[in-house]
Design a protein around this motif. Structure first.
Motif, mmCIF file in Angstrom:
data_model
loop_
_atom_site.group_PDB
_atom_site.id
_atom_site.type_symbol
_atom_site.label_atom_id
_atom_site.label_comp_id
_atom_site.label_asym_id
_atom_site.label_seq_id
_atom_site.Cartn_x
_atom_site.Cartn_y
_atom_site.Cartn_z
ATOM 1 N N LEU A 39 0.839 -1.204 0.000
ATOM 2 C CA LEU A 39 0.000 0.000 0.000
ATOM 3 C C LEU A 39 0.873 1.254 0.000
ATOM 4 O O LEU A 39 0.622 2.185 -0.764
ATOM 5 N N VAL A 40 1.891 1.281 0.814
ATOM 6 C CA VAL A 40 2.776 2.450 0.885
ATOM 7 C C VAL A 40 3.478 2.662 -0.459
ATOM 8 O O VAL A 40 3.561 3.800 -0.944
ATOM 9 N N ALA A 41 3.946 1.599 -1.080
ATOM 10 C CA ALA A 41 4.573 1.718 -2.404
ATOM 11 C C ALA A 41 3.577 2.278 -3.416
ATOM 12 O O ALA A 41 3.936 3.134 -4.248
ATOM 13 N N ALA A 42 2.340 1.835 -3.340
ATOM 14 C CA ALA A 42 1.305 2.314 -4.259
ATOM 15 C C ALA A 42 0.978 3.788 -4.004
ATOM 16 O O ALA A 42 0.825 4.569 -4.956
ATOM 17 N N VAL A 43 0.879 4.173 -2.748
ATOM 18 C CA VAL A 43 0.601 5.574 -2.402
ATOM 19 C C VAL A 43 1.718 6.474 -2.929
ATOM 20 O O VAL A 43 1.454 7.551 -3.471
ATOM 21 N N LYS A 44 2.959 6.025 -2.810
ATOM 22 C CA LYS A 44 4.098 6.797 -3.337
ATOM 23 C C LYS A 44 4.023 6.876 -4.863
ATOM 24 O O LYS A 44 4.219 7.950 -5.439
ATOM 25 N N LYS A 81 3.436 1.143 -12.432
ATOM 26 C CA LYS A 81 4.135 1.802 -13.533
ATOM 27 C C LYS A 81 3.613 3.234 -13.699
ATOM 28 O O LYS A 81 2.418 3.488 -13.490
ATOM 29 N N PRO A 82 4.503 4.156 -14.080
ATOM 30 C CA PRO A 82 4.088 5.563 -14.236
ATOM 31 C C PRO A 82 2.887 5.758 -15.166
ATOM 32 O O PRO A 82 2.034 6.604 -14.905
ATOM 33 N N GLU A 83 2.793 4.963 -16.209
ATOM 34 C CA GLU A 83 1.675 5.118 -17.148
ATOM 35 C C GLU A 83 0.331 4.655 -16.569
ATOM 36 O O GLU A 83 -0.726 4.906 -17.154
ATOM 37 N N SER A 84 0.366 3.998 -15.415
ATOM 38 C CA SER A 84 -0.864 3.533 -14.765
ATOM 39 C C SER A 84 -1.257 4.401 -13.575
ATOM 40 O O SER A 84 -2.142 4.040 -12.801
ATOM 41 N N LYS A 85 -0.613 5.561 -13.449
ATOM 42 C CA LYS A 85 -0.836 6.415 -12.279
ATOM 43 C C LYS A 85 -2.308 6.782 -12.088
ATOM 44 O O LYS A 85 -2.821 6.750 -10.969
ATOM 45 N N ASP A 86 -3.018 7.130 -13.155
ATOM 46 C CA ASP A 86 -4.423 7.522 -13.026
ATOM 47 C C ASP A 86 -5.278 6.360 -12.505
ATOM 48 O O ASP A 86 -6.132 6.551 -11.632
ATOM 49 N N ALA A 87 -5.064 5.172 -13.051
ATOM 50 C CA ALA A 87 -5.819 3.997 -12.592
ATOM 51 C C ALA A 87 -5.494 3.691 -11.140
ATOM 52 O O ALA A 87 -6.401 3.413 -10.332
ATOM 53 N N LEU A 88 -4.220 3.753 -10.780
ATOM 54 C CA LEU A 88 -3.803 3.487 -9.407
ATOM 55 C C LEU A 88 -4.401 4.513 -8.454
ATOM 56 O O LEU A 88 -4.919 4.152 -7.390
ATOM 57 N N THR A 89 -4.369 5.774 -8.842
ATOM 58 C CA THR A 89 -4.950 6.832 -8.013
ATOM 59 C C THR A 89 -6.438 6.581 -7.790
ATOM 60 O O THR A 89 -6.941 6.732 -6.670
#
Length: 170
Positions: A39-44, A81-89
């Motif tokens: 979770l912390v890695a994902a939040v970062k 991955k940086p290109e998935s930032k919107d989906a992850l957010t």
């Protein structure tokens, strides 16, 4: 007199521990717990550290590492991955509710609303909270269920409830 001193020292120690915990933000709490490393890695990766460290208050339904591990193979790596930032957010903010809702507040709301209480997440979607076997359950918009496995982890800007499943928005 000796018992009174021991009791007073115990009370002071408990107070100092609570004050210390209260000075940690939601991000600090998660970063200090080995159950939340994914979770912390994902939040970062989603650049949400500053947001989840802000004043809030927030209620975070935080998936533990095993919840992320239960996702299909490669899902977490792809989301980081940086290109998935919107989906992850979107996924991460779906786990956040504005306001501080302790377990007793959640259970009270469920009971006052005929066994189910829907709340809007910061992402904009809805999660439905209910009880099963005296445990708080979350139902996402796809019908998936998560169980609160640790409740009421206090933070200076809200509260964290650990859950056993990653819930997903539509």
């Amino acid at each position: 007199m000796k018992i009174l001193k021991i009791t007073l020292l115990s009370a002071i120690a408990l107070f100092v521990t609570n004050v210390s915990a209260q000075s940690e933000t939601i991000v600090d709490v998660a970063a200090g717990n080995d159950n939340f490393t994914t979770l912390v890695a994902a939040v970062k990766a989603a650049n949400l550290v500053e947001t989840l460290s802000s004043e809030g208050p927030f209620t975070v339904f935080a998936p533990v590492n095993s919840a992320f591990e239960a996702l299909p193979a490669g899902t977490v790596d792809t989301l980081l991955k940086p290109e998935s930032k919107d989906a992850l957010t979107g996924i991460l903010t779906y786990h956040v509710v504005a306001g501080k809702y302790m377990a007793a507040d959640v259970i009270d709301a469920i009971n006052k609303n005929d066994g189910a209480f829907s709340v809007k997440t910061v992402q904009g979607g809805m999660i439905t909270l209910s009880l099963a076997d005296e445990k708080v359950m979350l139902k996402d918009e796809k019908g998936n269920m998560a169980t609160v496995i640790i409740a009421d982890v206090a933070a200076s800007n809200g509260v964290v409830h650990a859950i056993d499943t990653v819930v997903m928005p539509l």
